[in-house]
Design an enzyme around this catalytic site. Structure first.
Site, PDB file in Angstrom:
ATOM      1  N   ASP A  14       0.852  -1.184   0.000  1.00  0.00           N
ATOM      2  CA  ASP A  14       0.000   0.000   0.000  1.00  0.00           C
ATOM      3  C   ASP A  14       0.895   1.244   0.000  1.00  0.00           C
ATOM      4  OD1 ASP A  14      -2.313   1.575   0.488  1.00  0.00           O
ATOM      5  OD2 ASP A  14      -3.154  -0.036   1.715  1.00  0.00           O
ATOM      6  N   ASP A  66      -3.051   4.678  -2.205  1.00  0.00           N
ATOM      7  CA  ASP A  66      -4.034   5.269  -1.301  1.00  0.00           C
ATOM      8  C   ASP A  66      -4.510   6.630  -1.840  1.00  0.00           C
ATOM      9  OD1 ASP A  66      -5.200   5.117   1.465  1.00  0.00           O
ATOM     10  OD2 ASP A  66      -4.115   7.006   1.692  1.00  0.00           O
ATOM     11  N   GLU A 125      -6.924   3.883  -5.246  1.00  0.00           N
ATOM     12  CA  GLU A 125      -8.118   4.183  -4.457  1.00  0.00           C
ATOM     13  C   GLU A 125      -8.551   5.589  -4.833  1.00  0.00           C
ATOM     14  OE1 GLU A 125      -9.618   4.375   0.170  1.00  0.00           O
ATOM     15  OE2 GLU A 125      -7.790   5.391  -0.454  1.00  0.00           O
ATOM     16  N   HIS A 147     -10.948  -2.126   4.936  1.00  0.00           N
ATOM     17  CA  HIS A 147     -10.712  -1.747   6.322  1.00  0.00           C
ATOM     18  C   HIS A 147     -11.382  -0.429   6.701  1.00  0.00           C
ATOM     19  CE1 HIS A 147      -7.982   0.345   3.759  1.00  0.00           C
ATOM     20  NE2 HIS A 147      -7.737   1.207   4.726  1.00  0.00           N
ATOM     21  N   ASP A 148     -12.048   0.211   5.760  1.00  0.00           N
ATOM     22  CA  ASP A 148     -12.750   1.475   6.055  1.00  0.00           C
ATOM     23  C   ASP A 148     -14.262   1.310   6.047  1.00  0.00           C
ATOM     24  OD1 ASP A 148     -10.314   2.880   6.059  1.00  0.00           O
ATOM     25  OD2 ASP A 148     -10.444   3.269   3.902  1.00  0.00           O
TER      26      ASP A 148
END
Ligand code: NOJ
Length: 548
Positions: free
Chosen positions: A96, A196, A246, A320-321
């Site tokens: 990431d 990200d 993302e 994870h969000d």
């Protein structure tokens, strides 16, 4: 060329995956312990959320050093071992890259604070007017997006936490530094990257107040974004690798450019529009029922839009969000298993590359925390205060957090019915959901009818059938809010996928030809194709295949 349509990515949140040393905090050796499980699942890539040194104010998305490993997660030798042992099992590691911002504890920011002009230009420092920040923009975690530094007499931009300072991509030195990070990890054998909030890196020439929103319209898919991505990909030679961006509050036309192979930017995009259909008037920290018509409309828009523009979708419900999907759009009660399978097949049979977030393949649920002390996430803790400030009672605020908090997905992976779900022998950094006795990997491994086995099938058939990995997509029954239906076509093969989004029996009309199709997959026995209609049982998913 990578065949993106055949691959499945598994997302690991290392902090909550498996703790091998008993300190309550998941680690790289914990992932190594679980490689058998991951190989058995059949996935191709393991995406690890950040494991770099970090104060952990945003659980690692506040990176203090991009080319090292946080001792809490292990060592450089551990990640090298993870990469090589994964490779031997046919699993590739993706890391990431958090390139929109660094932690304010990063050496670059520290030098900037100490007065070094060169490093100040790595970030976005501006003068305000009097006591006022340069603009009225809001941070995505609540509060102003600018922080004042008295010693410099300037403000720095932070679209996220105050300890996450936005990088200045206009500065070529910043771009060179970040290319160096990619090259470093490429040499270590990393085979893919997730970027990200990468569509936020290009800020506007001039900073101005936003009187319509929080500022995002000025910097999402910003002015030089495509240029920067092309340069990064070209200069690091990652064009042939698996890369996913993302994209926050993005647009279809930009996502087509990000992911159309001719543009030589990224392999695919995460976009989040379909995960906002249960926000009241677009507001995350409010509760309302999911708008299923809007969900269907958005899937059609993005699936067929990307198809027309030769872009490529990352397919996902969870990360994870996001709260757990079975708690959100499925059922935690009598149809838990059916709804988890239906939600899985719903996106796995679409066009794109599916992502599975740890525990999704088990139907893990939200933990239903009841006290503010159980939460760890900076965004949740900030919004709790904001909600109270808006006049909500503690109970109301906690109810909203229980549905919306990012901690819903960050509870420990449920490996077994042992203490803490087999995640740690110590005290976990965050409490596990209370249902690990009933929902865990060990139990599901032994049950052929489990959600885990269903996911294995979804992963396998994508590799076996060009119809799924390469076929075109068209949406059906778009005026029916209860059923999400689509067809896939490849040469003279066809697949019909029907998903009942409700806990009721729903009857839809069937094409006469479907009676000759074979059932490829489903979550109930048989198929209730009766006369000119199909009766779909609660949360039923069924895929019917016509062979050429
Ligand atoms: C998106 C990440 O997924 C999220 O966890 C993080 O807080 C923000 N970007 C900021 O890095």
């Amino acid at each position: 060329m990578l065949d993106l349509g055949e691959k499945t990515v598994y997302q690991i949140y290392p902090k909550s995956f498996r703790d091998a040393d008993g300190d309550g905090f998941g680690d790289l050796r914990g992932i190594i312990e679980k490689l058998d499980y991951l190989q058995g699942l059949g996935v191709d890539y393991l995406w690890l959320t950040p494991v770099f040194p970090s104060p952990q104010n945003d659980n690692g998305y506040d990176v203090a050093d991009y080319c090292a490993i946080d001792p809490r997660f292990g060592t450089m030798a551990d990640i090298e071992e993870l990469i090589s042992r994964s490779e031997r099992r046919g699993l590739k590691v993706m890391l990431d890259m958090v390139f929109n911002h660094t932690s304010t504890f990063h050496e670059w920011f520290q030098k900037a604070l100490a007065g070094d002009k060169e490093y100040q230009d790595y970030y976005i420092f501006r003068e305000g007017s009097g006591e006022e920040p340069p603009t009225n923009w809001q941070s995505k975690f609540g509060g102003p997006a600018w922080e004042y530094v008295p010693s410099l007499g300037k403000w720095y931009l932070h679209l996220y936490d105050v300890t996450q300072a936005d990088l200045n991509w206009k500065n070529p030195r910043v771009r060179e530094e970040l290319k160096g990070v990619i090259r470093f990890w490429k040499e270590k054998g990393v085979k893919g990257f997730r970027f990200d909030v990468v569509n936020l890196i290009s800020k506007p020439e001039h900073f101005e107040n936003d009187f319509q929103g929080d500022g995002r319209r000025f910097y999402s898919d910003g002015p030089h974004i495509h240029e920067y991505l092309k340069e990064l990909v070209r200069d690091t030679g990652i064009g042939e690798m698996m890369t996913v961006g993302e994209m926050s509050s993005t647009h279809l036309k930009d996502c087509i450019r990000y992911s159309n192979p001719q543009e030589q930017e990224l392999s695919m995009c995460f976009q989040f529009h379909h995960l906002k259909v249960d926000y009241k008037n677009g507001e995350k920290w409010s509760l309302t029922e999911p708008d299923r018509m809007e969900l269907k409309r958005l899937f059609e828009e993005w699936q067929t839009g990307m198809q027309r523009g030769h872009g490529w979708n990352a397919l996902f419900w969870c990360n994870h969000d996001q709260p757990r999907i079975v708690s959100r759009f499925g059922d935690e009660g009598p149809y838990w298993k059916e709804s988890a399978k239906m939600l899985g097949s719903c996106i796995h049979l679409m066009q794109g590359t599916p992502y599975i977030y740890q525990g999704e393949e088990l139907g893990m649920t939200n933990p239903h925390f009841r006290e503010i002390g159980q939460y760890r996430d900076v965004e949740s803790l900030n919004y709790y205060e904001i909600l109270l400030g808006q006049g909500k009672t503690e109970e109301e605020a906690l109810q909203i957090l229980a549905a919306r908090s990012r901690d819903n997905s960050r509870t420990p992976m449920q490996w077994s019915g042992e203490a803490n779900g087999g995640f740690t022998e110590g005290t976990p950094w965050i409490e596990p959901a209370g249902n690990y006795g009933e929902i865990n990997a060990r139990m599901q491994a032994e049950d052929e009818d489990s959600i885990l086995h269903f996911y294995k099938t979804l992963i396998r058939i994508r590799k076996e059938k060009a119809l799924i990995s390469k076929g075109s997509i068209a949406f059906l029954m778009q005026d029916n809010s209860d059923v999400l239906a689509y067809s896939r076509a490849y040469r003279d093969e066809e697949l019909i996928v029907l998903n009942n989004l409700t806990d009721r029996e729903i009857t839809v009309s069937a094409e006469p030809a479907w009676s000759r199709y074979e059932k490829l997959l489903g979550n109930y026995e048989g198929c209730r194709l009766e006369g000119g209609s199909v009766v779909l049982r609660p949360f039923e998913t069924i895929a019917l295949e016509k062979r050429g």
